[in-house]
Design a protein around this motif. Structure first.
Motif, mmCIF file in Angstrom:
data_model
loop_
_atom_site.group_PDB
_atom_site.id
_atom_site.type_symbol
_atom_site.label_atom_id
_atom_site.label_comp_id
_atom_site.label_asym_id
_atom_site.label_seq_id
_atom_site.Cartn_x
_atom_site.Cartn_y
_atom_site.Cartn_z
ATOM 1 N N LYS A 104 4.736 -1.599 -17.226
ATOM 2 C CA LYS A 104 3.536 -0.913 -16.759
ATOM 3 C C LYS A 104 2.893 -1.700 -15.622
ATOM 4 O O LYS A 104 3.146 -2.893 -15.458
ATOM 5 N N LEU A 105 2.094 -1.008 -14.853
ATOM 6 C CA LEU A 105 1.295 -1.649 -13.810
ATOM 7 C C LEU A 105 -0.111 -1.868 -14.336
ATOM 8 O O LEU A 105 -0.770 -0.927 -14.773
ATOM 9 N N ASP A 106 -0.572 -3.131 -14.308
ATOM 10 C CA ASP A 106 -1.917 -3.426 -14.758
ATOM 11 C C ASP A 106 -2.417 -4.690 -14.064
ATOM 12 O O ASP A 106 -1.781 -5.198 -13.129
ATOM 13 N N SER A 107 -3.547 -5.216 -14.512
ATOM 14 C CA SER A 107 -4.167 -6.373 -13.868
ATOM 15 C C SER A 107 -3.359 -7.652 -14.068
ATOM 16 O O SER A 107 -3.682 -8.674 -13.468
ATOM 17 N N ASN A 108 -2.319 -7.618 -14.904
ATOM 18 C CA ASN A 108 -1.475 -8.797 -15.104
ATOM 19 C C ASN A 108 -0.348 -8.888 -14.079
ATOM 20 O O ASN A 108 0.407 -9.860 -14.078
ATOM 21 N N ASP A 109 -0.215 -7.878 -13.218
ATOM 22 C CA ASP A 109 0.814 -7.902 -12.184
ATOM 23 C C ASP A 109 0.257 -8.474 -10.878
ATOM 24 O O ASP A 109 -0.955 -8.507 -10.662
ATOM 25 N N ILE A 110 1.164 -8.903 -10.015
ATOM 26 C CA ILE A 110 0.793 -9.526 -8.751
ATOM 27 C C ILE A 110 0.036 -8.539 -7.859
ATOM 28 O O ILE A 110 0.395 -7.363 -7.767
ATOM 29 N N LYS A 111 -1.021 -9.040 -7.199
ATOM 30 C CA LYS A 111 -1.806 -8.227 -6.265
ATOM 31 C C LYS A 111 -1.280 -8.390 -4.850
ATOM 32 O O LYS A 111 -0.989 -9.498 -4.405
ATOM 33 N N SER A 112 -1.169 -7.274 -4.151
ATOM 34 C CA SER A 112 -0.699 -7.251 -2.774
ATOM 35 C C SER A 112 -1.799 -6.746 -1.859
ATOM 36 O O SER A 112 -2.772 -6.124 -2.314
ATOM 37 N N LEU A 113 -1.642 -6.986 -0.557
ATOM 38 C CA LEU A 113 -2.604 -6.549 0.448
ATOM 39 C C LEU A 113 -2.003 -5.412 1.265
ATOM 40 O O LEU A 113 -0.891 -5.540 1.794
ATOM 41 N N TYR A 114 -2.753 -4.311 1.365
ATOM 42 C CA TYR A 114 -2.346 -3.143 2.146
ATOM 43 C C TYR A 114 -3.453 -2.789 3.135
ATOM 44 O O TYR A 114 -4.610 -3.197 2.972
ATOM 45 N N ILE A 115 -3.097 -1.962 4.127
ATOM 46 C CA ILE A 115 -4.060 -1.493 5.121
ATOM 47 C C ILE A 115 -3.782 -0.020 5.422
ATOM 48 O O ILE A 115 -2.650 0.454 5.252
ATOM 49 N N SER A 116 -4.815 0.712 5.829
ATOM 50 C CA SER A 116 -4.645 2.084 6.323
ATOM 51 C C SER A 116 -5.802 2.403 7.252
ATOM 52 O O SER A 116 -6.775 1.641 7.348
ATOM 53 N N THR A 117 -5.717 3.528 7.921
ATOM 54 C CA THR A 117 -6.870 4.029 8.656
ATOM 55 C C THR A 117 -7.887 4.567 7.656
ATOM 56 O O THR A 117 -7.592 4.716 6.467
ATOM 57 N N ILE A 118 -9.081 4.891 8.113
ATOM 58 C CA ILE A 118 -10.136 5.391 7.232
ATOM 59 C C ILE A 118 -9.736 6.715 6.581
ATOM 60 O O ILE A 118 -10.236 7.067 5.511
ATOM 61 N N SER A 119 -8.797 7.422 7.187
ATOM 62 C CA SER A 119 -8.346 8.705 6.646
ATOM 63 C C SER A 119 -7.133 8.553 5.738
ATOM 64 O O SER A 119 -6.541 9.556 5.312
ATOM 65 N N GLY A 120 -6.737 7.291 5.447
ATOM 66 C CA GLY A 120 -5.611 7.058 4.558
ATOM 67 C C GLY A 120 -4.256 7.109 5.237
ATOM 68 O O GLY A 120 -3.225 6.981 4.568
#
Length: 237
Positions: free
Chosen positions: A156-172
């Motif tokens: 499962k994906l939860d707070s115990n998994d590694i955090k990554s950094l993503y970016i997008s425009t304001i419209s996604g």
């Protein structure tokens, strides 16, 4: 009759402390010697998704709909405190949306079309609007801290998994991963006057499943004005 109550209390305290210690020691990453890549975690269809009322960032024309899983039994609302009933999935303040979100959906004000940030299974913890940078550059961007890989192999994906950094425009649009797989995001900072994003990650170089002083810290920067969003490494130490 001998009173055993104090001994029971001591036993329960020790048991609780032991359980908390085991929980804290749960590794964020495990390594499968038979596979070099992590399989994609399927979406849990037993969960019920719910959307919070839309949010709009100051100076933008986009509505953002936070999407998360319904908490609790989902009974009819009996009071004005929706959070107690589990119908609230996000919080908003200082140009940042927080929560444990399955997705964000976007809608241009005045239009009916609503579209998703991603079709992948992710867990978004923060989505931050770079307001000061937008005021200076007229470019409106969002930065995300999220989990996208089941790094501890618990299914499962939860707070115990590694955090990554993503970016997008304001419209996604242009939803792009900036950090490297299996590197935990430490923090990030934007130098607004220069339009430069800096961030740090840590890699479990000794492969013990934990992040500590024995592991390697990586340093990166990116020119937010660059259309390709090319990430560069640097070595300040």
């Amino acid at each position: 009759m001998k009173n055993n109550f104090p001994y029971i209390v001591v036993f329960l305290v020790v048991l609780f402390a032991s359980c908390k210690k085991q929980e804290a020691e749960k590794p964020k990453v495990t390594y499968d010697a038979t596979s070099k890549s992590k399989p994609e975690i399927p979406v849990d269809t037993t969960q019920t998704e719910v959307a919070d009322l839309p949010i709009t960032m100051e100076g933008t024309n986009i509505l953002i709909h936070p999407i998360g899983n319904l908490i609790g039994k989902g009974k009819a609302i009996k009071s004005s405190n929706y959070a107690e009933e589990g119908f609230t999935v996000s919080n908003y303040g200082e140009y940042q949306i927080t929560g444990y979100l399955k997705n964000l959906k976007f809608q241009e004000i005045g239009k009916d079309t609503i579209y998703a940030l991603t079709d992948k299974n992710v867990l978004i913890e923060t989505a931050t609007y770079l307001k000061t940078f937008a005021d200076k550059s007229k470019q409106q961007l969002l930065l995300y801290s999220l989990a996208d890989i089941d790094t501890n192999n618990d299914g499962k994906l939860d707070s115990n998994d590694i955090k990554s950094l993503y970016i997008s425009t304001i419209s996604g649009q242009k939803f792009t991963k900036l950090s490297t797989d299996l590197q935990e995001l430490i923090d990030w900072k934007v130098i607004d006057s220069k339009g430069i994003l800096y961030f740090r990650t840590i890699e479990d170089t000794d492969k013990n499943g934990e992040f500590d002083k024995q592991d390697k810290v990586h340093y990166y920067f990116m020119n937010l004005m660059d259309k390709d969003w090319k990430v560069n490494s640097y070595n300040p130490v």
